[in-house]
Write a protein that holds these residues in place. Structure first.
Motif, PDB file in Angstrom:
ATOM      1  N   PRO A 165       0.915  -0.961  -0.237  1.00  0.00           N
ATOM      2  CA  PRO A 165      -0.245  -0.113  -0.207  1.00  0.00           C
ATOM      3  C   PRO A 165       0.973   1.376  -0.243  1.00  0.00           C
ATOM      4  O   PRO A 165       1.821   1.428   0.611  1.00  0.00           O
ATOM      5  CB  PRO A 165      -0.476  -0.512   0.837  1.00  0.00           C
ATOM      6  CG  PRO A 165      -0.219  -1.268   2.299  1.00  0.00           C
ATOM      7  CD  PRO A 165       0.793  -1.525   1.557  1.00  0.00           C
ATOM      8  N   LEU A 166       0.526   2.119  -0.275  1.00  0.00           N
ATOM      9  CA  LEU A 166       1.524   3.197  -1.175  1.00  0.00           C
ATOM     10  C   LEU A 166       0.306   4.468  -1.082  1.00  0.00           C
ATOM     11  O   LEU A 166      -0.587   4.637  -1.793  1.00  0.00           O
ATOM     12  CB  LEU A 166       2.314   3.449  -2.022  1.00  0.00           C
ATOM     13  CG  LEU A 166       3.528   1.915  -2.002  1.00  0.00           C
ATOM     14  CD1 LEU A 166       4.507   2.843  -3.262  1.00  0.00           C
ATOM     15  CD2 LEU A 166       4.337   3.125  -0.536  1.00  0.00           C
ATOM     16  N   PRO A 167       0.588   5.655  -0.810  1.00  0.00           N
ATOM     17  CA  PRO A 167      -0.573   7.321  -1.511  1.00  0.00           C
ATOM     18  C   PRO A 167       0.255   6.830  -2.671  1.00  0.00           C
ATOM     19  O   PRO A 167       1.129   7.369  -3.474  1.00  0.00           O
ATOM     20  CB  PRO A 167       0.344   8.105  -0.263  1.00  0.00           C
ATOM     21  CG  PRO A 167       0.924   7.514   0.861  1.00  0.00           C
ATOM     22  CD  PRO A 167       2.211   6.265   0.184  1.00  0.00           C
ATOM     23  N   ALA A 174       7.926   5.388  -6.925  1.00  0.00           N
ATOM     24  CA  ALA A 174       8.450   3.595  -6.265  1.00  0.00           C
ATOM     25  C   ALA A 174       8.326   2.689  -7.851  1.00  0.00           C
ATOM     26  O   ALA A 174       9.221   1.793  -7.550  1.00  0.00           O
ATOM     27  CB  ALA A 174       6.975   3.139  -5.364  1.00  0.00           C
ATOM     28  N   LEU A 175       7.641   3.070  -8.941  1.00  0.00           N
ATOM     29  CA  LEU A 175       8.078   1.749  -9.766  1.00  0.00           C
ATOM     30  C   LEU A 175       9.013   3.008 -10.545  1.00  0.00           C
ATOM     31  O   LEU A 175      10.071   1.550 -10.900  1.00  0.00           O
ATOM     32  CB  LEU A 175       7.634   2.365 -11.068  1.00  0.00           C
ATOM     33  CG  LEU A 175       5.464   2.009 -10.421  1.00  0.00           C
ATOM     34  CD1 LEU A 175       4.812   2.570 -11.442  1.00  0.00           C
ATOM     35  CD2 LEU A 175       5.159   0.133 -10.812  1.00  0.00           C
ATOM     36  N   GLY A 178      11.826   0.580  -8.387  1.00  0.00           N
ATOM     37  CA  GLY A 178      11.804  -0.354  -8.170  1.00  0.00           C
ATOM     38  C   GLY A 178      11.443  -1.591  -7.256  1.00  0.00           C
ATOM     39  O   GLY A 178      11.542  -2.180  -6.966  1.00  0.00           O
ATOM     40  N   MET A 179      11.117  -0.786  -6.119  1.00  0.00           N
ATOM     41  CA  MET A 179      10.684  -1.114  -4.890  1.00  0.00           C
ATOM     42  C   MET A 179       8.694  -1.877  -5.411  1.00  0.00           C
ATOM     43  O   MET A 179       9.086  -2.331  -4.482  1.00  0.00           O
ATOM     44  CB  MET A 179       9.903   0.131  -4.479  1.00  0.00           C
ATOM     45  CG  MET A 179      11.239   0.978  -3.773  1.00  0.00           C
ATOM     46  SD  MET A 179      10.670   2.711  -3.185  1.00  0.00           S
ATOM     47  CE  MET A 179       9.755   2.218  -1.945  1.00  0.00           C
ATOM     48  N   VAL A 180       7.935  -0.878  -6.531  1.00  0.00           N
ATOM     49  CA  VAL A 180       7.483  -1.840  -6.784  1.00  0.00           C
ATOM     50  C   VAL A 180       7.092  -2.115  -8.394  1.00  0.00           C
ATOM     51  O   VAL A 180       7.944  -1.650  -8.549  1.00  0.00           O
ATOM     52  CB  VAL A 180       5.848  -1.101  -6.555  1.00  0.00           C
ATOM     53  CG1 VAL A 180       5.265  -1.480  -5.257  1.00  0.00           C
ATOM     54  CG2 VAL A 180       5.555  -0.312  -7.204  1.00  0.00           C
ATOM     55  N   ILE A 190      -3.029   6.781 -15.396  1.00  0.00           N
ATOM     56  CA  ILE A 190      -2.260   5.759 -15.903  1.00  0.00           C
ATOM     57  C   ILE A 190      -1.125   6.967 -16.690  1.00  0.00           C
ATOM     58  O   ILE A 190      -0.463   7.480 -16.643  1.00  0.00           O
ATOM     59  CB  ILE A 190      -2.537   4.558 -16.735  1.00  0.00           C
ATOM     60  CG1 ILE A 190      -2.697   3.878 -15.578  1.00  0.00           C
ATOM     61  CG2 ILE A 190      -1.405   3.970 -17.382  1.00  0.00           C
ATOM     62  CD1 ILE A 190      -3.461   2.031 -16.242  1.00  0.00           C
ATOM     63  N   GLU A 191      -2.057   7.501 -17.413  1.00  0.00           N
ATOM     64  CA  GLU A 191      -1.810   8.807 -18.392  1.00  0.00           C
ATOM     65  C   GLU A 191      -0.801  10.144 -17.242  1.00  0.00           C
ATOM     66  O   GLU A 191      -0.130  10.244 -17.726  1.00  0.00           O
ATOM     67  CB  GLU A 191      -2.733   8.885 -19.406  1.00  0.00           C
ATOM     68  CG  GLU A 191      -1.563  10.045 -20.417  1.00  0.00           C
ATOM     69  CD  GLU A 191      -2.295  11.587 -19.944  1.00  0.00           C
ATOM     70  OE1 GLU A 191      -1.271  12.045 -21.014  1.00  0.00           O
ATOM     71  OE2 GLU A 191      -3.662  11.911 -19.588  1.00  0.00           O
ATOM     72  N   ARG A 192      -1.681  10.436 -16.338  1.00  0.00           N
ATOM     73  CA  ARG A 192      -1.999  11.249 -15.505  1.00  0.00           C
ATOM     74  C   ARG A 192      -0.853  11.548 -14.922  1.00  0.00           C
ATOM     75  O   ARG A 192       0.008  12.364 -14.884  1.00  0.00           O
ATOM     76  CB  ARG A 192      -3.389  11.939 -14.746  1.00  0.00           C
ATOM     77  CG  ARG A 192      -4.368  12.765 -15.483  1.00  0.00           C
ATOM     78  CD  ARG A 192      -4.090  13.840 -16.390  1.00  0.00           C
ATOM     79  NE  ARG A 192      -3.552  13.861 -17.405  1.00  0.00           N
ATOM     80  CZ  ARG A 192      -3.313  14.693 -17.580  1.00  0.00           C
ATOM     81  NH1 ARG A 192      -3.633  16.450 -17.058  1.00  0.00           N
ATOM     82  NH2 ARG A 192      -2.545  15.175 -18.586  1.00  0.00           N
ATOM     83  N   GLN A 193      -0.532  10.192 -14.440  1.00  0.00           N
ATOM     84  CA  GLN A 193       0.790  10.084 -12.698  1.00  0.00           C
ATOM     85  C   GLN A 193       2.004   9.693 -14.246  1.00  0.00           C
ATOM     86  O   GLN A 193       2.717   9.018 -13.359  1.00  0.00           O
ATOM     87  CB  GLN A 193       0.167   8.849 -12.464  1.00  0.00           C
ATOM     88  CG  GLN A 193      -0.913   9.600 -11.421  1.00  0.00           C
ATOM     89  CD  GLN A 193      -1.208  10.145 -10.635  1.00  0.00           C
ATOM     90  OE1 GLN A 193      -1.838  11.949 -10.827  1.00  0.00           O
ATOM     91  NE2 GLN A 193      -0.025  11.137 -10.126  1.00  0.00           N
ATOM     92  N   LYS A 194       1.476   9.472 -15.560  1.00  0.00           N
ATOM     93  CA  LYS A 194       2.890   9.146 -16.239  1.00  0.00           C
ATOM     94  C   LYS A 194       2.753   7.456 -15.665  1.00  0.00           C
ATOM     95  O   LYS A 194       4.117   7.146 -16.222  1.00  0.00           O
ATOM     96  CB  LYS A 194       3.805   9.990 -15.980  1.00  0.00           C
ATOM     97  CG  LYS A 194       3.688  11.447 -16.787  1.00  0.00           C
ATOM     98  CD  LYS A 194       4.426  11.976 -17.507  1.00  0.00           C
ATOM     99  CE  LYS A 194       4.205  13.839 -17.999  1.00  0.00           C
ATOM    100  NZ  LYS A 194       3.188  13.556 -18.850  1.00  0.00           N
ATOM    101  N   PHE A 195       2.376   6.579 -15.327  1.00  0.00           N
ATOM    102  CA  PHE A 195       2.897   5.412 -14.505  1.00  0.00           C
ATOM    103  C   PHE A 195       3.218   4.553 -16.459  1.00  0.00           C
ATOM    104  O   PHE A 195       4.296   3.753 -15.935  1.00  0.00           O
ATOM    105  CB  PHE A 195       1.741   4.534 -14.380  1.00  0.00           C
ATOM    106  CG  PHE A 195       1.045   4.966 -12.724  1.00  0.00           C
ATOM    107  CD1 PHE A 195       2.164   5.689 -12.017  1.00  0.00           C
ATOM    108  CD2 PHE A 195      -0.229   5.023 -12.299  1.00  0.00           C
ATOM    109  CE1 PHE A 195       1.499   5.974 -10.216  1.00  0.00           C
ATOM    110  CE2 PHE A 195      -0.729   5.583 -11.173  1.00  0.00           C
ATOM    111  CZ  PHE A 195      -0.098   6.640 -10.403  1.00  0.00           C
TER     112      PHE A 195
END
Ligand code: 6CS
Length: 317
Positions: A165-167, A174-175, A178-180, A190-195
């Motif tokens: 769990p993460l905010p 974190a991605l 490499g933490m997750v 996914i687009e807004r946060q650029k994941f």
């Protein structure tokens, strides 16, 4: 008078479109007497901190998603269960807007000092990952970020993943670090946060839809004149249809943005699962930028019913 409305998402998101429309309608109907101030995600802290501010009455309105408020109102986690909502978001929208459902959940919100205004879907949940995931076994060893409600941890751990769990604000880094290895959200987020910059695959398992709730501080709500309460209720009722159309358009528009961004970086985007809803909106050039984990772009659902069942059984366990 000032009414403050805090949302859990950044500008250009579904919740932002909702809050801006609330602002526009309330200010126009009140002849400018009420000034609605919208706070996008960030300045007021995490979703959990925002809900504390709603408790205190420091803000009058807030978006409160079950993914974060499941800690405070455990029953809202029913909206997080996998393979419960329909694959058709229009069906979900109608079911979630039912007056009986609102009344039942409002009792739970009242016990926390909140007024429940609305429950609505923000789009199909999509896993963004570093590899293809087609069956629960593929999750073994995958560290997936989830929102902070306990049931989400159990659901992904049941698949064999290691749920963290993460905010929202910490997911990208974190991605990146490499933490997750994976996270789950609708395409617009996914687009807004650029994941997509820090993951390679979009997996459409059809297991869940992002559901949120709009809430007000109850003391504030009940302290309003009858006509102002009606203004709030009527505005919220009118927003249901408005936001549904906006969110549906957001998903396909943002998938196009993601494809273009990947192409600009010289990378292609992997898609897996039942993403047929999106295909009709893509041009042949955009389709050519996709790597389909079924090897072909197909109009039949790539996740077979047996494969779906394997996830459903693991999630029941
Ligand atoms: O994943 C999250 O934490 C966030 N996702 C969305 C789409 N909205 C708000 C929420 O906090």
């Amino acid at each position: 008078r000032v009414w403050r409305f805090a949302i859990e998402e950044s500008e250009g998101s579904v919740q932002h479109a909702y809050a801006l429309e609330f602002e526009r309608r309330v200010e126009r109907a009140s002849g400018g007497e009420i000034d609605v101030v919208v706070y996008p995600y960030g300045p007021l802290g995490t979703s959990t901190q925002m809900t504390e501010q709603l408790n205190l009455g420091a803000i009058e309105f807030a978006m409160a998603s079950p993914g974060s408020i499941g800690k405070f109102i455990p029953e809202t986690q029913a909206f997080l269960l996998h393979f419960v909502l329909s694959h058709d978001d229009a069906v979900n929208q109608r079911a979630l807007a039912s007056p009986e459902l609102l009344a039942a959940f409002d009792k739970l919100y009242a016990a926390k000092g909140w007024k429940l205004l609305s429950i609505f879907p923000e789009g199909e949940m999509v896993w963004t990952t570093q590899k293809e995931i087609r069956r629960p076994d593929d999750f073994r060893g995958v560290k997936i970020r989830v929102m902070t409600s306990p049931i989400l941890l159990h659901a992904y751990n049941a698949y064999g993943a290691s749920a963290t769990p993460l905010p929202y604000s910490e997911v990208y880094s974190a991605l990146q670090l490499g933490m997750v290895d994976a996270q789950v959200n609708p395409v617009f987020a996914i687009e807004r946060q650029k994941f997509y910059e820090v993951t390679d695959w979009l997996i459409f398992p059809g297991h869940a839809h992002f559901v949120t709730t709009a809430a007000a501080n109850r003391e504030f709500y009940e302290g309003q004149t009858e006509s102002d309460r009606r203004l709030i209720d009527d505005t919220i009722a009118a927003l249901n249809g408005y936001i549904f159309d906006r969110q549906v358009a957001f998903q396909t528009d943002r998938l196009k943005t993601i494809i273009a961004a990947k192409k600009a970086r010289g990378a292609r985007l992997g898609l897996c699962g039942d993403f047929t809803n999106f295909l009709a909106a893509l041009t042949p050039e955009e389709r050519a930028e996709l790597v389909d984990c079924n090897e072909l772009l197909t109009i039949t659902p790539p996740l077979t019913s047996g494969e779906r069942q394997a996830f459903a059984s693991a999630s029941e366990a």
